[in-house]
Motif scaffolding. Structure first.
Motif, mmCIF file in Angstrom:
data_model
loop_
_atom_site.group_PDB
_atom_site.id
_atom_site.type_symbol
_atom_site.label_atom_id
_atom_site.label_comp_id
_atom_site.label_asym_id
_atom_site.label_seq_id
_atom_site.Cartn_x
_atom_site.Cartn_y
_atom_site.Cartn_z
ATOM 1 N N ILE A 212 33.242 43.277 -55.007
ATOM 2 C CA ILE A 212 32.529 44.205 -55.612
ATOM 3 C C ILE A 212 31.578 43.616 -56.990
ATOM 4 C CG2 ILE A 212 32.354 46.067 -56.991
ATOM 5 C CD1 ILE A 212 32.693 46.866 -54.361
ATOM 6 N N LEU A 213 32.865 42.739 -57.491
ATOM 7 C CA LEU A 213 31.567 42.486 -58.895
ATOM 8 C C LEU A 213 30.923 41.064 -58.214
ATOM 9 C CD1 LEU A 213 32.594 42.423 -61.111
ATOM 10 C CD2 LEU A 213 33.495 39.994 -61.230
ATOM 11 N N ASP A 215 28.859 40.572 -55.483
ATOM 12 C CA ASP A 215 28.028 42.034 -55.203
ATOM 13 C C ASP A 215 27.089 42.229 -56.314
ATOM 14 O OD1 ASP A 215 28.669 41.277 -52.247
ATOM 15 O OD2 ASP A 215 29.516 43.566 -52.410
ATOM 16 N N GLN A 216 27.704 43.224 -57.598
ATOM 17 C CA GLN A 216 26.736 43.130 -58.154
ATOM 18 C C GLN A 216 26.160 42.709 -59.149
ATOM 19 O OE1 GLN A 216 29.529 46.249 -61.311
ATOM 20 N NE2 GLN A 216 30.149 47.704 -59.044
ATOM 21 N N TYR B 154 28.540 54.400 -57.753
ATOM 22 C CA TYR B 154 28.866 53.745 -58.874
ATOM 23 C C TYR B 154 29.208 54.702 -60.070
ATOM 24 C CZ TYR B 154 29.475 49.419 -56.689
ATOM 25 O OH TYR B 154 29.404 48.328 -55.148
ATOM 26 N N GLU B 195 21.636 47.266 -54.754
ATOM 27 C CA GLU B 195 22.432 48.255 -55.197
ATOM 28 C C GLU B 195 22.267 49.323 -56.365
ATOM 29 O OE1 GLU B 195 26.903 47.720 -54.086
ATOM 30 O OE2 GLU B 195 26.398 46.083 -54.461
ATOM 31 N N LEU B 197 23.639 50.745 -59.873
ATOM 32 C CA LEU B 197 24.829 50.894 -60.314
ATOM 33 C C LEU B 197 24.981 51.779 -61.299
ATOM 34 C CD1 LEU B 197 25.062 47.121 -61.039
ATOM 35 C CD2 LEU B 197 25.883 48.499 -59.203
ATOM 36 N N VAL B 214 21.784 45.971 -59.193
ATOM 37 C CA VAL B 214 21.395 44.730 -59.096
ATOM 38 C C VAL B 214 20.325 43.539 -59.724
ATOM 39 C CG1 VAL B 214 21.998 42.973 -57.112
ATOM 40 C CG2 VAL B 214 24.092 44.614 -57.605
ATOM 41 N N ALA B 239 21.707 41.863 -63.399
ATOM 42 C CA ALA B 239 22.101 43.272 -62.431
ATOM 43 C C ALA B 239 22.263 43.913 -64.108
ATOM 44 C CB ALA B 239 23.384 42.814 -61.504
ATOM 45 N N TYR B 258 24.740 42.288 -67.070
ATOM 46 C CA TYR B 258 25.760 41.072 -67.185
ATOM 47 C C TYR B 258 25.245 39.714 -67.784
ATOM 48 C CZ TYR B 258 28.645 43.037 -63.586
ATOM 49 O OH TYR B 258 29.288 44.386 -62.373
#
Lengths: 303, 318
Positions: A212-213, A215-216, B154, B195, B197, B214, B239, B258
């Protein structure tokens, strides 16, 4: 920070936005209902108290995905049932983002090696951490299950994970039972296999969270791979050589033997009949065998 | 401005809606991948420069991914836990009496929690089991489960001006708008190609919602015409993990990513990036803006640090 008088308990200060009207036109929502949330939901007939969504429900949900886009399979939902331990490597697909160019070949290396790591857990421990992509996922299963720890030490954020994972393996699927012992105790209860399954669940959970990490965070992952590739470039290690080295460590004979027919820097050894192939090396030694400069660019065996 | 060091990696931070100097922080050991979690309740000192003090801490058996303060009781916290449980803590009770509730209905990690700010008697949790659940304090189980997403959900966020409407952001690249009285979602917005989040509603315009993805961008949508976003905010390098609209200014929102930065945006102007804070040395994964003090921002990240600072000042200045 300025000190304001604290509101007394259980009296919520008004929200700043409650003092202002909504700035745009009518909203496409039904007007709010009065009463408590549970009453409102129960009155609407949509209440399903305590519903637990099973996996069969989920299949129906997937069909309702109106986008028509494929949705990635979750790592903990993949079908591991028909494959052995090594099969984890074959069903994981985390190299897919690196399918082209250098990254692709590198990811491929990790994948192959990780698959083997399932069978050779100890070596998986040694090399799994460094590859981070395929290697970490795939080698990881081998290492964890067979008790080899420390494989996650090489990655970016993985120090310390090796310990607990190794710990799972310590019980060892093959440790406590001897199926060939005729005088042994009656067959142990299925609790053992249940515990194995539980361990597997933990392992799958673990990799689910990592994936998941990833992916994100595909972008950061990409950056890490690029940096790793640059490192290898600088130290002059060819990917193919690396792969051969790893496979040789595992005792698998590869084309590496063919290299041994060549002399230093790929030059033909005297008297080797196959020596005329593939001589287009960029770097040739200064003291070349006789007439070498004449046939560098062609397969001329006349010397 | 003050800094607090948590023993585990930060995942989420929330200002109390009751006390202007109180925050709660969700943390997880080993970056949330394996290990325990802890909920910290922190008090900021009213005197500038004084350290942050810990009012309470609660340990959990798995990482804590998100938190929500109750809007009806000043001492109650909802925690979203990695083992699929949802736990309620009451600061007024001794640690041995906590958690006061522990719900085990989600079958995968619970990734977000949000308390209804309008009706104030219910909260939402979203999970990697693809569902969103609605809970009220007067029921022993969840009231409803919303299950249309095809991948991990999420984030789920209540509309701050409508007691029955909320939005959910999922890894299936859609944002869905729900009315708790309707059997299915009322809108399905394919908001990004990657995706999604996080999502949050504009506090001053109940039709405007922002999504973080992302794909490194934040899109702002009007739910009345969601074919194209009304604004696209580019500037994060990786992301975007969370975002929150300002409780005080209609145009402002804060986001963390991130790329280890926290950014403040004004989505109404062309040059939308108002300021960028790069005080974190690891992924910045939690951010919030105070409802009670205008311009006060809190952030946390994998560098195990919680920062609280006034917009415009240096978060890491002593």
């Amino acid at each position: 920070m300025e000190s304001k008088p604290q509101p007394s308990a259980n009296s919520l200060p008004p929200k700043p936005w409650e003092r202002a009207g909504s700035s745009s036109g009518p909203a496409p929502f039904k007007p709010p209902s009065g009463g408590s949330t549970s009453d409102v939901v129960e009155a609407s007939g949509t209440a399903r108290p305590g519903e637990i969504v099973s996996s069969s429900d989920k299949n129906a949900i997937v069909n309702r995905n109106s986008l028509g886009r494929p949705v990635p399979t979750r790592p903990w939902e993949q079908n591991y049932g028909n494959s052995g331990i090594g099969g984890y490597g074959s069903t994981m697909n985390y190299n897919s983002g690196y399918g082209s160019g250098l990254n692709g070949s590198y990811g491929g290396l990790g994948g192959n090696y990780g698959g083997l790591g399932g069978n050779y857990g100890g070596l998986g421990g040694t090399y799994g951490g460094g590859t981070y992509g395929g290697g970490m996922y795939r080698g990881g299963y081998g290492g964890g299950l067979y008790g080899s720890s420390g494989m996650y030490g090489g990655g970016m954020y993985n120090s310390g994970f090796g310990g607990p994972m190794g710990g799972y393996g310590m019980g060892g699927p093959f440790g406590s039972q001897d199926p060939n012992d005729p005088n042994g105790a009656p067959p142990s209860p299925p609790g053992f296999w249940i515990s194995v399954l539980r361990v597997m669940q933990g392992v799958v959970n673990f990799f689910g969270r990592i994936s998941i990490l990833v992916d994100q965070n595909t972008q950061a992952f990409h950056m890490f791979m690029t940096a790793l590739l640059q490192l290898f470039d600088r130290s002059g290690v060819l990917y193919g050589e690396l792969a051969r080295f790893v496979l040789r460590l595992l005792g698998i004979k590869t084309k590496a033997r063919k290299v041994q027919h060549m002399g230093p820097n790929g030059f033909p050894l005297p008297g080797n009949s196959n020596s005329h192939v593939n001589q287009n090396y960029i770097e040739a030694p200064k003291s070349a065998p006789s007439g070498s400069w004449d046939n560098v660019w062609e397969n001329d065996t006349s010397n | 401005m003050p800094v607090f060091k948590t023993p585990f990696n930060g995942y989420s931070v929330r200002f109390s809606p009751f006390y202007e100097n109180r925050i709660a922080v969700a943390t997880a050991q080993n970056f949330g991948i394996l290990g325990n979690g802890r909920v910290h309740v922190l008090d900021l000192s009213p005197t500038p420069g004084a350290p942050i003090t810990e009012l309470a801490a609660f340990d959990t058996a798995d990482g804590v991914y998100d938190l929500a303060w109750s809007e009806s009781h000043d001492s109650i916290l909802v925690a979203a836990i990695g083992d699929g449980s949802v736990k309620l803590y009451d600061l007024a009770l001794p640690p041995t009496s906590n958690p006061i509730r522990s719900f085990h209905e989600h079958t995968r990690e619970v990734h977000s929690a949000d308390y209804n700010p309008v009706r104030r008697d219910s909260f939402l949790t979203s999970s990697w089991d693809d569902t969103v659940k609605l809970w009220t304090l007067d029921r022993p189980t969840s009231v409803r489960t919303f299950k249309e997403h095809a991948y991990c959900v999420y984030s789920a966020a209540w509309n701050p001006r409508h007691s029955d409407v909320f939005a959910s952001a999922s890894g299936d690249c859609t944002v869905r708008i729900w009315d708790v009285r309707e059997p299915g979602s009322t809108m399905n917005i394919p908001a990004h190609e990657f995706e999604i989040l996080a999502c949050d509603w504009n506090k001053y315009d109940d039709c405007v919602i922002a999504t973080a993805s992302v794909d490194k961008s934040i899109n702002v949508w009007d739910v009345r015409s969601y074919r194209v976003p009304i604004s696209v905010l580019n500037g994060h390098g990786y992301a975007v993990k969370k975002l929150r609209f300002s409780p005080h200014r209609q145009n402002l929102m804060v986001s963390c990513s991130y790329d280890m930065t926290v950014c403040l945006w004004d989505y109404m102007v062309d040059d939308a990036l108002v300021s960028r804070y790069d005080h974190h040395t690891e992924f910045a994964v939690g951010v919030d803006m105070s409802v009670l003090v205008e311009g006060l921002i809190a952030s946390t990240g994998w560098d195990e640090l919680v920062y609280v600072w006034q917009h415009g000042t240096d978060p890491s200045a002593p």
